[in-house]
Design a protein around this motif. Structure first.
Motif, PDB file in Angstrom:
ATOM      1  N   ALA A  50      40.682 -10.679  56.458  1.00 49.27           N
ATOM      2  CA  ALA A  50      41.042 -10.833  54.571  1.00 49.27           C
ATOM      3  C   ALA A  50      41.789 -10.594  54.057  1.00 49.27           C
ATOM      4  N   ALA A  51      42.875  -9.715  53.823  1.00 49.52           N
ATOM      5  CA  ALA A  51      43.977  -9.727  53.249  1.00 49.52           C
ATOM      6  C   ALA A  51      44.974 -10.920  53.659  1.00 49.52           C
ATOM      7  N   LEU A  52      45.017 -11.493  54.754  1.00 50.13           N
ATOM      8  CA  LEU A  52      45.792 -12.711  55.123  1.00 50.13           C
ATOM      9  C   LEU A  52      44.778 -13.982  54.867  1.00 50.13           C
ATOM     10  N   LEU A  53      44.114 -14.364  54.743  1.00 49.17           N
ATOM     11  CA  LEU A  53      43.055 -14.623  53.589  1.00 49.17           C
ATOM     12  C   LEU A  53      43.495 -15.398  52.999  1.00 49.17           C
ATOM     13  N   MET A  54      43.221 -13.778  51.497  1.00 52.12           N
ATOM     14  CA  MET A  54      43.521 -14.297  50.439  1.00 52.12           C
ATOM     15  C   MET A  54      44.863 -14.633  50.100  1.00 52.12           C
ATOM     16  N   ALA A  55      45.692 -14.198  51.185  1.00 55.73           N
ATOM     17  CA  ALA A  55      47.660 -13.786  50.466  1.00 55.73           C
ATOM     18  C   ALA A  55      47.605 -15.737  50.841  1.00 55.73           C
ATOM     19  N   VAL A  56      47.516 -15.781  51.962  1.00 57.36           N
ATOM     20  CA  VAL A  56      47.377 -17.695  51.990  1.00 57.36           C
ATOM     21  C   VAL A  56      46.402 -19.113  51.205  1.00 57.36           C
ATOM     22  N   ALA A  57      45.391 -17.981  50.441  1.00 54.32           N
ATOM     23  CA  ALA A  57      44.930 -19.618  49.851  1.00 54.32           C
ATOM     24  C   ALA A  57      45.349 -19.195  48.538  1.00 54.32           C
ATOM     25  N   LEU A  58      45.215 -18.336  48.001  1.00 53.47           N
ATOM     26  CA  LEU A  58      46.340 -17.726  46.371  1.00 53.47           C
ATOM     27  C   LEU A  58      47.995 -18.720  46.858  1.00 53.47           C
ATOM     28  N   THR A  81      37.590 -19.059  48.394  1.00 55.23           N
ATOM     29  CA  THR A  81      38.429 -17.661  48.341  1.00 55.23           C
ATOM     30  C   THR A  81      37.954 -16.339  48.362  1.00 55.23           C
ATOM     31  N   ALA A  82      37.267 -16.577  47.213  1.00 48.63           N
ATOM     32  CA  ALA A  82      36.200 -14.608  46.885  1.00 48.63           C
ATOM     33  C   ALA A  82      35.378 -14.723  48.558  1.00 48.63           C
ATOM     34  N   LEU A  83      34.590 -15.499  48.416  1.00 52.83           N
ATOM     35  CA  LEU A  83      33.261 -15.357  48.980  1.00 52.83           C
ATOM     36  C   LEU A  83      33.645 -15.202  50.198  1.00 52.83           C
ATOM     37  N   ALA A  84      34.818 -15.980  51.136  1.00 52.29           N
ATOM     38  CA  ALA A  84      35.277 -16.050  52.219  1.00 52.29           C
ATOM     39  C   ALA A  84      35.676 -14.291  52.678  1.00 52.29           C
ATOM     40  N   VAL A  85      36.452 -14.005  51.919  1.00 53.33           N
ATOM     41  CA  VAL A  85      37.470 -13.165  51.703  1.00 53.33           C
ATOM     42  C   VAL A  85      36.449 -11.588  51.888  1.00 53.33           C
ATOM     43  N   ILE A  86      35.012 -11.766  50.847  1.00 48.31           N
ATOM     44  CA  ILE A  86      33.848 -10.781  51.087  1.00 48.31           C
ATOM     45  C   ILE A  86      32.864 -10.564  51.837  1.00 48.31           C
ATOM     46  N   GLY A  87      32.925 -12.132  52.206  1.00 55.30           N
ATOM     47  CA  GLY A  87      32.325 -11.951  53.822  1.00 55.30           C
ATOM     48  C   GLY A  87      32.611 -11.095  55.215  1.00 55.30           C
TER      49      GLY A  87
END
Length: 286
Positions: free
Chosen positions: A94-102, A49-55
């Motif tokens: 990135a925010a949507l990805l992090m929110a769903v993943a976490l 998740t961290a790599l995807a969001v930062i990427g």
């Protein structure tokens, strides 16, 4: 004298007291910390998740850097003045990805134990179920807050370093920059706690994941600002609160709201999620 001697003799011969001491809360937190840390899949999920969001964020900044619009000084000034560097410090995708993943990670913290049946062993060892769930909430809050801080901080540093190569980056001291980083960082624990609460109530992996995606992703996209009821309902959701907090050039709309209201949404969701997770364990038998 005889009674005292008998009691002393009984205790010295190895007899256990009638009542076992209750587990201390800090011991439960330590146990949950070990349990959380021993799951390799959890750390893989955090890392991916961290790599995807930062990427996502870095890729957006690089696209902007390579675009011809920043080659003229007047265009760079307008770019910074409009707050676009802060929009790219932590993008919507990135925010949507992090929110769903976490949200999914938070749900799996408890759903995984229900699906394997280990939760029964846990509650048998520690009958104070609410304390166990409170310890889980403490651990995931601390871990995901640190996670959010690291990811938001690195995203800000990387994106602004890329944009600064065109003299279009901003610093953390610029107006609104610190708020963007904090809002993005704290979105992580809020969504994780929401997932934990849903998992504690639903207790089924597939149903919990679907509900989590609906609450975190679908509802914010469905509820628009076109009508009063829809705008007000949307303002109660964490992702919409994040959108308000990162909008540094906020312009009044038909149904405006304040940054204080958005921070309140964060706080209410976190507290309500903890309360639901802690109290739901007594709603029905395991």
């Amino acid at each position: 004298m005889t009674a005292t001697t008998a009691t002393t003799t009984g205790m010295s011969s190895g007899e256990r007291p009638a009542c076992e001491p209750h587990a201390r809360f800090r011991d439960l937190v330590a146990a949950e910390w070990l349990n959380h840390g021993l799951l390799r899949s959890t750390w893989i999920a955090y890392g991916a998740t961290a790599l995807a969001v930062i990427g996502f964020n870095a890729g957006t900044a690089y696209d902007t850097y390579s675009h011809s619009i920043l080659r003229e000084s007047k265009d760079r000034a307008a770019f910074v003045r409009d707050g676009i560097p802060l929009e790219e410090a932590f993008t919507v995708n990135a925010a949507l990805l992090m929110a769903v993943a976490l949200g999914a990670i938070g749900a799996l913290v408890i759903v995984g134990e229900y699906s394997t049946g280990t939760i029964r062993t846990t509650f048998a060892a520690v009958p104070a179920r609410r304390s166990v769930m409170a310890a889980k909430a403490v651990v995931v809050t601390v871990v995901t807050t640190v996670f959010g801080m690291v990811v938001a901080g690195i995203s800000f540093a990387v994106t602004q370093a890329i944009l600064d190569r065109r003299d279009a980056g901003v610093s953390i001291g610029d107006p609104g920059a610190f708020r963007v980083v904090m809002a993005s960082a704290l979105l992580a624990p809020v969504c994780t706690l929401a997932g934990l609460a849903l998992g504690a109530v639903i207790r089924h992996t597939a149903s919990t994941m679907i509900t989590s995606v609906m609450v975190i992703l679908v509802l914010p996209l469905f509820l628009t600002d076109g009508r009063h009821w829809s705008a007000v309902a949307g303002h109660t959701l964490p992702f919409r609160a994040w959108l308000r907090l990162v909008d540094v050039n906020y312009s009044p709309i038909a149904f405006p709201w304040s940054t204080g209201g958005a921070w309140t949404v964060y706080a209410v969701w976190a507290c309500a999620a903890c309360a639901v997770a802690v109290t739901s364990v007594h709603l029905r038998d395991q």
